[in-house]
Design a protein around this motif. Structure first.
Motif, PDB file in Angstrom:
ATOM      1  N   GLY A  80       0.585  -1.182  -0.099  1.00  0.00           N
ATOM      2  CA  GLY A  80      -0.165  -0.080  -0.016  1.00  0.00           C
ATOM      3  C   GLY A  80       0.770   1.339  -0.140  1.00  0.00           C
ATOM      4  N   LYS A  81       0.271   2.189  -0.599  1.00  0.00           N
ATOM      5  CA  LYS A  81       1.024   3.641  -0.604  1.00  0.00           C
ATOM      6  C   LYS A  81       0.104   4.773  -0.623  1.00  0.00           C
ATOM      7  N   VAL A  82       0.778   5.815   0.238  1.00  0.00           N
ATOM      8  CA  VAL A  82       0.007   6.868   0.459  1.00  0.00           C
ATOM      9  C   VAL A  82       0.797   7.978   0.159  1.00  0.00           C
ATOM     10  N   VAL A  83       0.517   9.068  -0.633  1.00  0.00           N
ATOM     11  CA  VAL A  83       1.353  10.306  -0.897  1.00  0.00           C
ATOM     12  C   VAL A  83       0.570  11.514   0.136  1.00  0.00           C
ATOM     13  N   LEU A  84       1.405  12.154   0.517  1.00  0.00           N
ATOM     14  CA  LEU A  84       1.189  13.392   1.365  1.00  0.00           C
ATOM     15  C   LEU A  84       2.018  14.346   0.352  1.00  0.00           C
ATOM     16  N   LEU A  85       1.172  15.170  -0.001  1.00  0.00           N
ATOM     17  CA  LEU A  85       1.507  16.278  -1.093  1.00  0.00           C
ATOM     18  C   LEU A  85       1.552  17.749  -0.456  1.00  0.00           C
ATOM     19  N   GLY A  86       2.380  18.650  -0.724  1.00  0.00           N
ATOM     20  CA  GLY A  86       2.563  19.992  -0.285  1.00  0.00           C
ATOM     21  C   GLY A  86       3.507  20.577  -1.006  1.00  0.00           C
ATOM     22  N   HIS A  87       3.620  22.044  -0.819  1.00  0.00           N
ATOM     23  CA  HIS A  87       4.484  22.820  -1.327  1.00  0.00           C
ATOM     24  C   HIS A  87       5.208  23.833  -0.118  1.00  0.00           C
ATOM     25  N   THR A 173      -3.487  15.790  -0.095  1.00  0.00           N
ATOM     26  CA  THR A 173      -2.929  17.230  -0.068  1.00  0.00           C
ATOM     27  C   THR A 173      -3.065  17.910   1.025  1.00  0.00           C
ATOM     28  N   LEU A 174      -1.922  18.661   1.704  1.00  0.00           N
ATOM     29  CA  LEU A 174      -1.773  19.335   2.787  1.00  0.00           C
ATOM     30  C   LEU A 174      -2.226  20.721   2.854  1.00  0.00           C
ATOM     31  N   GLU A 175      -2.987  21.131   1.961  1.00  0.00           N
ATOM     32  CA  GLU A 175      -3.381  22.510   1.881  1.00  0.00           C
ATOM     33  C   GLU A 175      -4.367  22.764   3.336  1.00  0.00           C
ATOM     34  N   ALA A 176      -4.720  24.108   3.461  1.00  0.00           N
ATOM     35  CA  ALA A 176      -5.465  24.102   4.409  1.00  0.00           C
ATOM     36  C   ALA A 176      -6.728  23.616   4.447  1.00  0.00           C
ATOM     37  N   ALA A 177      -7.698  23.418   5.592  1.00  0.00           N
ATOM     38  CA  ALA A 177      -9.000  23.039   5.324  1.00  0.00           C
ATOM     39  C   ALA A 177      -9.826  24.410   5.120  1.00  0.00           C
ATOM     40  N   ASP A 350      -8.163  16.947  -0.545  1.00  0.00           N
ATOM     41  CA  ASP A 350      -7.447  18.028  -0.606  1.00  0.00           C
ATOM     42  C   ASP A 350      -7.834  18.667   0.609  1.00  0.00           C
ATOM     43  N   GLY A 351      -7.150  19.623   1.459  1.00  0.00           N
ATOM     44  CA  GLY A 351      -7.765  20.337   2.505  1.00  0.00           C
ATOM     45  C   GLY A 351      -7.484  19.601   3.861  1.00  0.00           C
ATOM     46  N   LEU A 352      -6.364  18.970   3.735  1.00  0.00           N
ATOM     47  CA  LEU A 352      -6.438  18.084   5.120  1.00  0.00           C
ATOM     48  C   LEU A 352      -5.378  18.608   6.016  1.00  0.00           C
ATOM     49  N   GLY A 353      -4.855  19.917   6.058  1.00  0.00           N
ATOM     50  CA  GLY A 353      -4.211  20.759   6.979  1.00  0.00           C
ATOM     51  C   GLY A 353      -5.099  21.358   7.990  1.00  0.00           C
ATOM     52  N   PRO A 354      -4.739  21.837   8.948  1.00  0.00           N
ATOM     53  CA  PRO A 354      -5.263  22.922   9.918  1.00  0.00           C
ATOM     54  C   PRO A 354      -6.483  23.814   9.190  1.00  0.00           C
ATOM     55  N   ILE A 355      -7.522  24.128   9.748  1.00  0.00           N
ATOM     56  CA  ILE A 355      -8.277  25.028   9.498  1.00  0.00           C
ATOM     57  C   ILE A 355      -7.714  26.544   9.408  1.00  0.00           C
TER      58      ILE A 355
END
Length: 387
Positions: A80-87, A173-177, A350-355
């Motif tokens: 199994g593979k999960v990618v955490l994606l950010g910038h 994706t680690l963009e904010a909620a 997407d949007g799995l970072g903090p609010i």
């Protein structure tokens, strides 16, 4: 994934909130505007040290103009593979970090790049650490990809995003909620077009009848293109810029407009693009010719709401419920890195970072009270996907 595992993760993250805030203060103090290659690489250097301490293998992908991309891989004991994606890049010029250092005002954390998206990068790291604390090894790989050019118009990272995302069980994706706490389950495709009109110049006072006004011709065609809005549900065509002519005394022989086309699916995007081309080809304005050109660097694919995305949304809602709160999926017309990952067929959220909110401005913020529960949600979601 048991309730006990989630509560262990939540308790661990509660104990790590102060170090998280200290790390966020460090990262937001680094000026990492997209064009500031040195600053972007400072952020990547910091991430590399932290990820290597966790046991990750880290690779750097240098770029000629922008900072390096960074890929960290953590290897487990199963599949199994999960990618955490950010910038790692922001929109802020050099000096912003010193001018507006991290400030905590009650539950609000202000600072450049807090929301977009240094808090999200840290949530990815702290979620991985929390999983290690539980002894979770039921995965093949967890990949952490931080690109350096998300805030630019000329992207160089999409091939790498597609490469890393290929075959993944999920890309998160680690963009904010969203400000209301929503995660993102769909994003529109984007393409920009240039419409040229060519007429014939003439003296506006002496012999205007010999001219062919390109601006008037362009205006007529733009009116026709504007009528294509909602030709399919969610299709939008925005006339963004118009330029033409040289001076009032000259019948203008040229005019140009730039248009923004968006749609929820690639099929609708292709259909709308074909309709635009048909309108321009069929346009009949005496003595004025038209051409429509796609701007290749502007293209971004959609994140479509597929059954795979729906499944991930349901998993996230299940984890959130166990943690004592709710999350809803939301659609947005803007693009992000998840769209390039979705091109490979890998499902994503997407949007799995903090609010947070007010990105790109002086009041950019995240909610402190969202850091622990949202990072626990991310860790629990990884376990659900791979378990």
């Amino acid at each position: 994934m048991s309730m006990a595992s989630l509560q262990h993760i939540r308790k661990y993250l509660d104990s790590r909130l102060h170090p998280y805030l200290s790390d966020l203060r460090t990262l937001t103090a680094i000026d990492s505007g997209s064009e500031h290659k040195e600053g972007v690489n400072q952020v990547q250097d910091w991430l590399q040290v932290r990820l290597e301490k966790m046991g990750c293998t880290v690779e750097r992908y240098p770029e000629a103009h922008y900072g390096d991309h960074l890929l960290a891989t953590l290897v487990g004991e199963r599949t199994g593979k999960v990618v955490l994606l950010g910038h790692s890049d922001t929109v802020y010029p050099v000096g912003t970090g010193a001018l507006r250092p991290l400030t905590i005002n009650g539950d609000t954390i202000l600072g450049p790049g807090t929301c977009d998206m240094k808090a999200g990068l840290l949530s990815g790291i702290y979620a991985m650490e929390a999983l290690q604390q539980t002894g979770f090894q039921d995965f093949g790989t967890i990949a952490f990809l931080s690109v350096s050019d998300e805030e630019t118009g000329e992207r160089c990272s999409p091939p790498l995003i597609r490469q890393v995302s290929q075959g993944a069980d999920a890309v998160l994706t680690l963009e904010a909620a969203r400000e209301n706490g929503d995660i993102v389950t769909a994003r529109k495709a984007i393409a920009w077009y240039t419409l040229d009109a060519r007429g014939r110049s003439a003296h506006a006072g002496v012999e205007p009848e010999k001219g062919r006004n390109a601006i008037l011709g362009l205006a007529q065609v733009l009116q026709m293109l504007n009528q294509l809005n909602e030709c399919q549900p969610g299709v939008t065509i925005n006339i963004g810029t118009v330029e033409g002519g040289s001076r009032p005394s000259v019948v203008p022989d040229s005019a140009i407009a730039q248009l923004d086309l968006r749609a929820w699916s690639q099929a609708d995007m292709d259909a709308a693009a074909a309709q635009m081309a048909s309108v321009v080809t069929a346009a009949e304005v005496d003595g004025v010719s038209f051409s429509l050109r796609l701007q290749p660097d502007s293209i971004a694919p959609p994140l479509e709401y597929t059954p795979g995305v729906q499944h991930l949304e349901e998993l996230a809602q299940s984890v959130a419920q166990t943690l004592g709160f709710k999350v809803n999926g939301a659609r947005t017309g803007g693009s992000s890195d998840i769209c390039f990952a979705a091109e490979t067929g890998a499902p994503g959220l997407d949007g799995l970072g903090p609010i947070g909110g007010l990105d790109h401005g002086p009041d950019e913020y995240i909610d402190m009270s969202s850091i622990v529960p949202r990072t626990a949600l991310l860790a629990g979601l990884i376990m659900k996907i791979l378990g």
